[in-house]
Scaffold this motif. Structure first.
Motif, PDB file in Angstrom:
ATOM      1  N   PHE A   1     -18.935  -4.052  44.480  1.00 50.30           N
ATOM      2  CA  PHE A   1     -17.964  -3.327  43.644  1.00 50.30           C
ATOM      3  C   PHE A   1     -16.819  -4.227  43.184  1.00 50.30           C
ATOM      4  CE2 PHE A   1     -19.710  -0.332  46.865  1.00 50.30           C
ATOM      5  CZ  PHE A   1     -20.558   0.366  45.998  1.00 50.30           C
ATOM      6  N   HIS A   2     -16.866  -5.509  43.541  1.00 52.29           N
ATOM      7  CA  HIS A   2     -15.738  -6.400  43.267  1.00 52.29           C
ATOM      8  C   HIS A   2     -15.901  -7.252  42.035  1.00 52.29           C
ATOM      9  CE1 HIS A   2     -14.515  -6.459  47.815  1.00 52.29           C
ATOM     10  NE2 HIS A   2     -14.168  -5.347  47.209  1.00 52.29           N
ATOM     11  N   LEU A   3     -17.141  -7.653  41.738  1.00 55.50           N
ATOM     12  CA  LEU A   3     -17.312  -8.571  40.617  1.00 55.50           C
ATOM     13  C   LEU A   3     -18.449  -8.079  39.731  1.00 55.50           C
ATOM     14  CD1 LEU A   3     -18.834 -12.026  41.793  1.00 55.50           C
ATOM     15  CD2 LEU A   3     -19.304  -9.840  42.875  1.00 55.50           C
ATOM     16  N   PRO A   4     -18.450  -8.485  38.458  1.00 59.81           N
ATOM     17  CA  PRO A   4     -19.482  -7.997  37.541  1.00 59.81           C
ATOM     18  C   PRO A   4     -20.872  -8.442  37.985  1.00 59.81           C
ATOM     19  CG  PRO A   4     -17.675  -9.037  36.344  1.00 59.81           C
ATOM     20  CD  PRO A   4     -17.470  -9.352  37.794  1.00 59.81           C
ATOM     21  N   ILE A   5     -21.818  -7.513  37.914  1.00 53.92           N
ATOM     22  CA  ILE A   5     -23.201  -7.808  38.267  1.00 53.92           C
ATOM     23  C   ILE A   5     -24.102  -7.335  37.137  1.00 53.92           C
ATOM     24  CG2 ILE A   5     -25.041  -7.400  39.948  1.00 53.92           C
ATOM     25  CD1 ILE A   5     -22.977  -7.262  42.098  1.00 53.92           C
ATOM     26  N   VAL A   6     -25.004  -8.216  36.733  1.00 53.23           N
ATOM     27  CA  VAL A   6     -25.969  -7.901  35.680  1.00 53.23           C
ATOM     28  C   VAL A   6     -27.328  -7.755  36.351  1.00 53.23           C
ATOM     29  CG1 VAL A   6     -27.146  -8.842  33.642  1.00 53.23           C
ATOM     30  CG2 VAL A   6     -24.666  -9.140  33.916  1.00 53.23           C
ATOM     31  N   THR A   7     -28.115  -6.779  35.936  1.00 54.42           N
ATOM     32  CA  THR A   7     -29.446  -6.615  36.527  1.00 54.42           C
ATOM     33  C   THR A   7     -30.494  -6.424  35.439  1.00 54.42           C
ATOM     34  OG1 THR A   7     -29.360  -4.203  36.636  1.00 54.42           O
ATOM     35  CG2 THR A   7     -28.476  -5.404  38.517  1.00 54.42           C
ATOM     36  N   GLY A   8     -31.768  -6.567  35.826  1.00 56.11           N
ATOM     37  CA  GLY A   8     -32.873  -6.128  34.974  1.00 56.11           C
ATOM     38  C   GLY A   8     -33.277  -7.070  33.858  1.00 56.11           C
ATOM     39  N   VAL A   9     -32.733  -8.284  33.828  1.00 49.60           N
ATOM     40  CA  VAL A   9     -33.071  -9.225  32.756  1.00 49.60           C
ATOM     41  C   VAL A   9     -34.112 -10.221  33.286  1.00 49.60           C
ATOM     42  CG1 VAL A   9     -32.152 -10.886  31.090  1.00 49.60           C
ATOM     43  CG2 VAL A   9     -30.716  -8.978  31.882  1.00 49.60           C
ATOM     44  N   PRO A  10     -35.182 -10.492  32.529  1.00 53.16           N
ATOM     45  CA  PRO A  10     -36.173 -11.480  32.988  1.00 53.16           C
ATOM     46  C   PRO A  10     -35.536 -12.873  33.110  1.00 53.16           C
ATOM     47  CG  PRO A  10     -37.010 -10.202  31.120  1.00 53.16           C
ATOM     48  CD  PRO A  10     -35.552  -9.885  31.253  1.00 53.16           C
ATOM     49  N   VAL A  11     -36.051 -13.667  34.050  1.00 55.10           N
ATOM     50  CA  VAL A  11     -35.480 -14.995  34.314  1.00 55.10           C
ATOM     51  C   VAL A  11     -35.375 -15.853  33.038  1.00 55.10           C
ATOM     52  CG1 VAL A  11     -35.787 -17.173  35.562  1.00 55.10           C
ATOM     53  CG2 VAL A  11     -36.145 -15.000  36.755  1.00 55.10           C
ATOM     54  N   PRO A  12     -36.449 -15.988  32.237  1.00 55.73           N
ATOM     55  CA  PRO A  12     -36.339 -16.889  31.083  1.00 55.73           C
ATOM     56  C   PRO A  12     -35.232 -16.468  30.112  1.00 55.73           C
ATOM     57  CG  PRO A  12     -38.636 -16.291  31.497  1.00 55.73           C
ATOM     58  CD  PRO A  12     -37.809 -15.421  32.372  1.00 55.73           C
ATOM     59  N   LEU A  13     -35.093 -15.166  29.913  1.00 56.57           N
ATOM     60  CA  LEU A  13     -34.056 -14.675  29.008  1.00 56.57           C
ATOM     61  C   LEU A  13     -32.661 -14.918  29.580  1.00 56.57           C
ATOM     62  CD1 LEU A  13     -33.418 -13.234  26.354  1.00 56.57           C
ATOM     63  CD2 LEU A  13     -33.698 -11.035  27.529  1.00 56.57           C
ATOM     64  N   LEU A  14     -32.521 -14.707  30.893  1.00 56.98           N
ATOM     65  CA  LEU A  14     -31.238 -14.979  31.553  1.00 56.98           C
ATOM     66  C   LEU A  14     -30.828 -16.431  31.337  1.00 56.98           C
ATOM     67  CD1 LEU A  14     -31.172 -13.449  35.176  1.00 56.98           C
ATOM     68  CD2 LEU A  14     -29.615 -12.943  33.289  1.00 56.98           C
ATOM     69  N   LEU A  15     -31.772 -17.341  31.615  1.00 53.48           N
ATOM     70  CA  LEU A  15     -31.464 -18.772  31.518  1.00 53.48           C
ATOM     71  C   LEU A  15     -31.103 -19.135  30.082  1.00 53.48           C
ATOM     72  CD1 LEU A  15     -34.236 -20.346  33.811  1.00 53.48           C
ATOM     73  CD2 LEU A  15     -31.938 -19.566  34.434  1.00 53.48           C
ATOM     74  N   ASP A  16     -31.880 -18.605  29.154  1.00 47.10           N
ATOM     75  CA  ASP A  16     -31.683 -18.901  27.742  1.00 47.10           C
ATOM     76  C   ASP A  16     -30.315 -18.418  27.241  1.00 47.10           C
ATOM     77  OD1 ASP A  16     -33.092 -20.011  25.481  1.00 47.10           O
ATOM     78  OD2 ASP A  16     -32.961 -17.985  24.624  1.00 47.10           O
ATOM     79  N   ARG A  17     -29.991 -17.195  27.586  1.00 52.35           N
ATOM     80  CA  ARG A  17     -28.730 -16.621  27.112  1.00 52.35           C
ATOM     81  C   ARG A  17     -27.519 -17.311  27.752  1.00 52.35           C
ATOM     82  NH1 ARG A  17     -27.912 -11.662  25.454  1.00 52.35           N
ATOM     83  NH2 ARG A  17     -25.982 -12.659  24.799  1.00 52.35           N
ATOM     84  N   VAL A  18     -27.605 -17.609  29.046  1.00 57.84           N
ATOM     85  CA  VAL A  18     -26.477 -18.231  29.741  1.00 57.84           C
ATOM     86  C   VAL A  18     -26.249 -19.638  29.202  1.00 57.84           C
ATOM     87  CG1 VAL A  18     -25.694 -19.097  31.991  1.00 57.84           C
ATOM     88  CG2 VAL A  18     -26.691 -16.804  31.805  1.00 57.84           C
ATOM     89  N   ARG A  19     -27.338 -20.360  29.028  1.00 59.51           N
ATOM     90  CA  ARG A  19     -27.223 -21.709  28.503  1.00 59.51           C
ATOM     91  C   ARG A  19     -26.689 -21.700  27.071  1.00 59.51           C
ATOM     92  NH1 ARG A  19     -31.800 -26.246  28.006  1.00 59.51           N
ATOM     93  NH2 ARG A  19     -30.565 -27.990  28.809  1.00 59.51           N
ATOM     94  N   GLY A  20     -27.146 -20.723  26.305  1.00 51.34           N
ATOM     95  CA  GLY A  20     -26.684 -20.569  24.923  1.00 51.34           C
ATOM     96  C   GLY A  20     -25.186 -20.280  24.840  1.00 51.34           C
ATOM     97  N   ALA A  21     -24.634 -19.768  25.928  1.00 50.20           N
ATOM     98  CA  ALA A  21     -23.194 -19.477  25.958  1.00 50.20           C
ATOM     99  C   ALA A  21     -22.385 -20.686  26.430  1.00 50.20           C
ATOM    100  CB  ALA A  21     -22.934 -18.281  26.878  1.00 50.20           C
TER     101      ALA A  21
END
Lengths: 268, 268
Positions: free
Chosen positions: B166-186
């Motif tokens: 409940f303390h920090l933002p948590i993202v769920t349900g995203v496939p690994v490749p998409l997570l990596l791609d989006r984070v790197r893109g940012a």
């Protein structure tokens, strides 16, 4: 092959899950291929008996051969006998009955240790085993376990140390005040780890010989311990968490020590 | 006071121990005073119902009052009803039925995060909860949990996060490749943590925005993940231990990041 799960031998091995029996017999159990592999590799003289079932005969043939080469008597037993001997539900086909591996405090201090961990009233077996594993990973010289802490030969400690119990010197059975006194007398700075400590991990000089003193997981350092130490140090909490658990705090402290002793101080 | 342990309400709360039910109902359980306190403090809008037994009425009177002040409907139930609702054997008198607290990946990336943790196929609930707690303690900006990882609303994850869920933002349900791609893109550097990595923790520049990618506890990083990252980094092992466990490795990495981002680089 031993097949009688009601035999005295099986019952006496099974009884080693109880601390009183371990202490009376001077024996404990290393269950599963990982623990057995590490005791065979590093402390084969500590093994009294090794038992394996037919599945291990093929899966762990090399390990059994290595044990026999080290002079260990290895006996095949039925899977039912192996399960009856063990604390774990899935002993994975192999178990060693071992004699204690702890050593004297004098022997540790004679090595002129530079990095130690003192478990002062650590009661949870998983925490104790995990700290022993961390101490091993961080290259600590020894772990000193007070008489008031959990028995390191508890099957859960053995399991959670993942073999590290056999990798580095461990001292047991010494009262906390005597441990602190002797370690300090050997020129080792005593740093108690506590979330309420006045000093912050990153600001402490960790380049000299020192020992991390870890208190109880629920109520922290007992009365008198902070006063007997040279400093009380906290791992900084940057977010909203109230604390780290004992094993995580110990790991962070030990790696900070290893980094500073091996690579030099942090700037800033 | 609710006393019928066979009621539909009790059964529907108890059923939240099952992932399929949690997902269908869009609800999960925060059990015990510590978890309930943190959700009341930090995410009161997520609470649908709060139940407490007569023991909590006195022991946790302030907490119940705080929940009511935040607009939460709190109902007294018998100890038997509370026990029947819970996954834990000792729910300590209080439980909250909560709506999911995870947020969108877009929202996290819009905050221009500097320190992230990505759980890529972390399956053990205790490990996932402990890493969330460490990420919180080390001041990480968010934890991103792949769709292939354990459900963060599993009671064991909630429990082992000790409120950090409940303390920090948590993202769920995203496939690994998409997570990596989006984070790197940012503009966030991706560092995979792996015991076999070619780079050593102390030698990596952690001053810029980066994410620690943690793989599965048994088989590590899945195929394609190391290649999709900017580097694979190992925590050095100075002793004879084969490895650190996932939660310990994540904690050491996160604290190294926090120290460098907040205090500047290590010398040597």
């Amino acid at each position: 092959m031993l097949t009688n799960i009601g035999s005295d031998r099986v019952r006496s091995v099974r009884a080693l899950s109880r601390r009183a029996v371990r202490e009376r017999e001077g024996l404990f159990l290393a269950e599963g291929p990982q623990a057995v592999r590490e005791v065979v590799r590093h402390r084969p003289e500590a093994i009294q008996d090794l038992y394996f079932d037919p599945s291990a005969d093929t899966r762990h043939a090399e390990l059994i051969a290595a044990a026999q080469a080290a002079g260990v008597s290895a006996r095949e037993v039925s899977p039912e006998v192996l399960a009856a001997m063990c604390d774990t539900k899935v002993p994975q086909g192999i178990v060693a009955v071992c004699r204690p591996v702890d050593i004297d405090l004098d022997a540790v201090l004679a090595m002129r240790p530079r990095l130690l961990v003192i478990l002062a009233n650590v009661r949870d077996p998983g925490n104790a085993g995990t700290v022993i594993r961390s101490a091993d990973a961080a290259g600590a010289d020894a772990v000193l376990v007070s008489d008031s802490s959990v028995d390191i030969y508890n099957p859960k400690v053995v399991r959670s140390s993942v073999g590290s119990l056999f990798h580095l010197p461990i001292v047991t059975g010494v009262p906390v005040p005597l441990l602190l006194d002797r370690v300090r007398g050997a020129g080792v700075t005593l740093l108690a780890a506590d979330g309420s400590g006045p000093r912050v991990l990153g600001d402490v000089d960790l380049s000299g010989p020192h020992a991390w003193v870890m208190g109880n997981e629920a109520w922290g350092l007992e009365s008198g311990v902070p006063e007997a130490c040279d400093g009380v140090v906290r791992v900084p909490i940057y977010g909203k968490a109230e604390s780290l658990n004992l094993a995580m705090a110990a790991t962070v402290c030990l790696y900070a020590s290893a980094a500073m002793q091996r690579n030099g101080p942090t700037v800033g």
